[in-house]
Design a protein around this motif. Structure first.
Motif, PDB file in Angstrom:
ATOM      1  N   ASP A 171       0.830  -1.212   0.000  1.00  0.00           N
ATOM      2  CA  ASP A 171       0.000   0.000   0.000  1.00  0.00           C
ATOM      3  C   ASP A 171       0.865   1.262   0.000  1.00  0.00           C
ATOM      4  O   ASP A 171       0.601   2.210  -0.739  1.00  0.00           O
ATOM      5  CB  ASP A 171      -0.900   0.051   1.239  1.00  0.00           C
ATOM      6  N   ALA A 172       1.895   1.272   0.841  1.00  0.00           N
ATOM      7  CA  ALA A 172       2.754   2.452   0.945  1.00  0.00           C
ATOM      8  C   ALA A 172       3.506   2.694  -0.362  1.00  0.00           C
ATOM      9  O   ALA A 172       3.602   3.834  -0.831  1.00  0.00           O
ATOM     10  CB  ALA A 172       3.718   2.296   2.112  1.00  0.00           C
ATOM     11  N   LEU A 173       4.037   1.636  -0.962  1.00  0.00           N
ATOM     12  CA  LEU A 173       4.752   1.794  -2.230  1.00  0.00           C
ATOM     13  C   LEU A 173       3.815   2.255  -3.339  1.00  0.00           C
ATOM     14  O   LEU A 173       4.167   3.131  -4.143  1.00  0.00           O
ATOM     15  CB  LEU A 173       5.428   0.480  -2.617  1.00  0.00           C
ATOM     16  N   LEU A 174       2.626   1.680  -3.373  1.00  0.00           N
ATOM     17  CA  LEU A 174       1.647   2.065  -4.392  1.00  0.00           C
ATOM     18  C   LEU A 174       1.174   3.503  -4.204  1.00  0.00           C
ATOM     19  O   LEU A 174       1.058   4.262  -5.169  1.00  0.00           O
ATOM     20  CB  LEU A 174       0.458   1.106  -4.362  1.00  0.00           C
ATOM     21  N   ALA A 175       0.900   3.877  -2.974  1.00  0.00           N
ATOM     22  CA  ALA A 175       0.448   5.251  -2.710  1.00  0.00           C
ATOM     23  C   ALA A 175       1.510   6.260  -3.136  1.00  0.00           C
ATOM     24  O   ALA A 175       1.180   7.295  -3.734  1.00  0.00           O
ATOM     25  CB  ALA A 175       0.112   5.415  -1.226  1.00  0.00           C
ATOM     26  N   ASN A 176       2.775   5.965  -2.858  1.00  0.00           N
ATOM     27  CA  ASN A 176       3.853   6.862  -3.291  1.00  0.00           C
ATOM     28  C   ASN A 176       3.890   6.990  -4.806  1.00  0.00           C
ATOM     29  O   ASN A 176       4.068   8.096  -5.334  1.00  0.00           O
ATOM     30  CB  ASN A 176       5.205   6.353  -2.785  1.00  0.00           C
ATOM     31  N   ALA A 177       3.741   5.870  -5.500  1.00  0.00           N
ATOM     32  CA  ALA A 177       3.785   5.906  -6.961  1.00  0.00           C
ATOM     33  C   ALA A 177       2.656   6.760  -7.524  1.00  0.00           C
ATOM     34  O   ALA A 177       2.852   7.499  -8.483  1.00  0.00           O
ATOM     35  CB  ALA A 177       3.718   4.490  -7.528  1.00  0.00           C
ATOM     36  N   PHE A 178       1.479   6.677  -6.922  1.00  0.00           N
ATOM     37  CA  PHE A 178       0.343   7.453  -7.431  1.00  0.00           C
ATOM     38  C   PHE A 178       0.380   8.909  -6.983  1.00  0.00           C
ATOM     39  O   PHE A 178      -0.098   9.773  -7.698  1.00  0.00           O
ATOM     40  CB  PHE A 178      -0.979   6.792  -7.049  1.00  0.00           C
ATOM     41  N   GLU A 179       0.950   9.181  -5.841  1.00  0.00           N
ATOM     42  CA  GLU A 179       0.987  10.565  -5.368  1.00  0.00           C
ATOM     43  C   GLU A 179       2.133  11.362  -5.973  1.00  0.00           C
ATOM     44  O   GLU A 179       1.981  12.548  -6.263  1.00  0.00           O
ATOM     45  CB  GLU A 179       1.106  10.603  -3.841  1.00  0.00           C
ATOM     46  N   HIS A 180       3.271  10.721  -6.183  1.00  0.00           N
ATOM     47  CA  HIS A 180       4.468  11.475  -6.540  1.00  0.00           C
ATOM     48  C   HIS A 180       5.021  11.205  -7.932  1.00  0.00           C
ATOM     49  O   HIS A 180       5.917  11.927  -8.360  1.00  0.00           O
ATOM     50  CB  HIS A 180       5.583  11.179  -5.524  1.00  0.00           C
ATOM     51  N   ALA A 181       4.553  10.198  -8.634  1.00  0.00           N
ATOM     52  CA  ALA A 181       5.187   9.811  -9.894  1.00  0.00           C
ATOM     53  C   ALA A 181       4.191   9.749 -11.039  1.00  0.00           C
ATOM     54  O   ALA A 181       2.989   9.628 -10.831  1.00  0.00           O
ATOM     55  CB  ALA A 181       5.864   8.444  -9.728  1.00  0.00           C
ATOM     56  N   LEU A 197      12.837   9.171   2.701  1.00  0.00           N
ATOM     57  CA  LEU A 197      12.163   8.936   3.980  1.00  0.00           C
ATOM     58  C   LEU A 197      11.668  10.272   4.516  1.00  0.00           C
ATOM     59  O   LEU A 197      12.439  11.218   4.643  1.00  0.00           O
ATOM     60  CB  LEU A 197      13.120   8.311   4.999  1.00  0.00           C
ATOM     61  N   GLY A 198      10.375  10.349   4.811  1.00  0.00           N
ATOM     62  CA  GLY A 198       9.789  11.592   5.295  1.00  0.00           C
ATOM     63  C   GLY A 198      10.126  11.855   6.757  1.00  0.00           C
ATOM     64  O   GLY A 198      10.553  10.974   7.494  1.00  0.00           O
ATOM     65  N   ARG A 237       4.244   9.264   5.744  1.00  0.00           N
ATOM     66  CA  ARG A 237       4.744   8.202   6.610  1.00  0.00           C
ATOM     67  C   ARG A 237       4.934   6.877   5.873  1.00  0.00           C
ATOM     68  O   ARG A 237       5.357   5.896   6.444  1.00  0.00           O
ATOM     69  CB  ARG A 237       3.792   7.995   7.788  1.00  0.00           C
ATOM     70  N   GLY A 238       4.613   6.856   4.576  1.00  0.00           N
ATOM     71  CA  GLY A 238       4.644   5.608   3.817  1.00  0.00           C
ATOM     72  C   GLY A 238       6.001   4.924   3.811  1.00  0.00           C
ATOM     73  O   GLY A 238       6.107   3.739   4.126  1.00  0.00           O
ATOM     74  N   LEU A 239       7.039   5.654   3.459  1.00  0.00           N
ATOM     75  CA  LEU A 239       8.353   5.027   3.415  1.00  0.00           C
ATOM     76  C   LEU A 239       8.894   4.732   4.807  1.00  0.00           C
ATOM     77  O   LEU A 239       9.713   3.822   4.973  1.00  0.00           O
ATOM     78  CB  LEU A 239       9.340   5.874   2.621  1.00  0.00           C
ATOM     79  N   LEU A 240       8.441   5.463   5.806  1.00  0.00           N
ATOM     80  CA  LEU A 240       8.809   5.117   7.182  1.00  0.00           C
ATOM     81  C   LEU A 240       8.248   3.743   7.535  1.00  0.00           C
ATOM     82  O   LEU A 240       8.923   2.926   8.170  1.00  0.00           O
ATOM     83  CB  LEU A 240       8.313   6.177   8.165  1.00  0.00           C
TER      84      LEU A 240
END
Length: 130
Positions: free
Chosen positions: A48-58, A90-91, A101-104
């Motif tokens: 979930d965290a990896l996917l959320a980062n991909a959709f939010e930032h990339a 890392l945030g 907090r995803g990458l944390l």
């Protein structure tokens, strides 16, 4: 690592538009019927965290791939996107900030994680003990 067998080893996350987290979670859950509920929850949190980062930032296209170690003790989640210049960081969220907090979580819950940049895309990956 071996590519996960049926139903498939990867899914194209941009195929149907929107943020397909529910589809990815169903696919991951169905791919590992032998994993305990506790370990599956950890795997899903990391994914979930990896996917959320991909959709939010990339930028898209985005995809997710699953690989399992030959001894079946690890699952590697790989998320591809089309923004090789935007590397994960890392945030350091403030106490009142509910985001970043995803990458944390990935750092805490995975045994190893990293990024593989390429010319036209990058892969952010994490290995989870199952």
């Amino acid at each position: 690592m071996d590519v996960v067998e049926p139903p498939c080893d990867h899914i194209d996350l941009d195929r149907e538009g929107g943020f397909p987290l529910h589809r990815a979670r169903r696919w991951i859950t169905g791919s590992f019927p032998d994993v305990s509920p506790e370990r599956l929850s950890t795997l899903l949190l990391v994914a979930d965290a990896l996917l959320a980062n991909a959709f939010e930032h990339a930028a898209g296209p985005r995809g997710v791939r699953l690989l399992r170690s030959p001894d079946r003790a690890l699952v590697r989640v790989e998320v591809d996107d089309a923004s090789p210049h935007l590397l994960p960081v890392l945030g350091r969220p403030g106490a009142a900030d509910p985001r970043h907090r995803g990458l944390l979580l990935v750092n805490r819950l995975s045994s190893l994680w990293g990024v593989t940049p390429r010319v036209d895309r990058k892969t952010v990956w994490a290995e989870v003990v199952v």
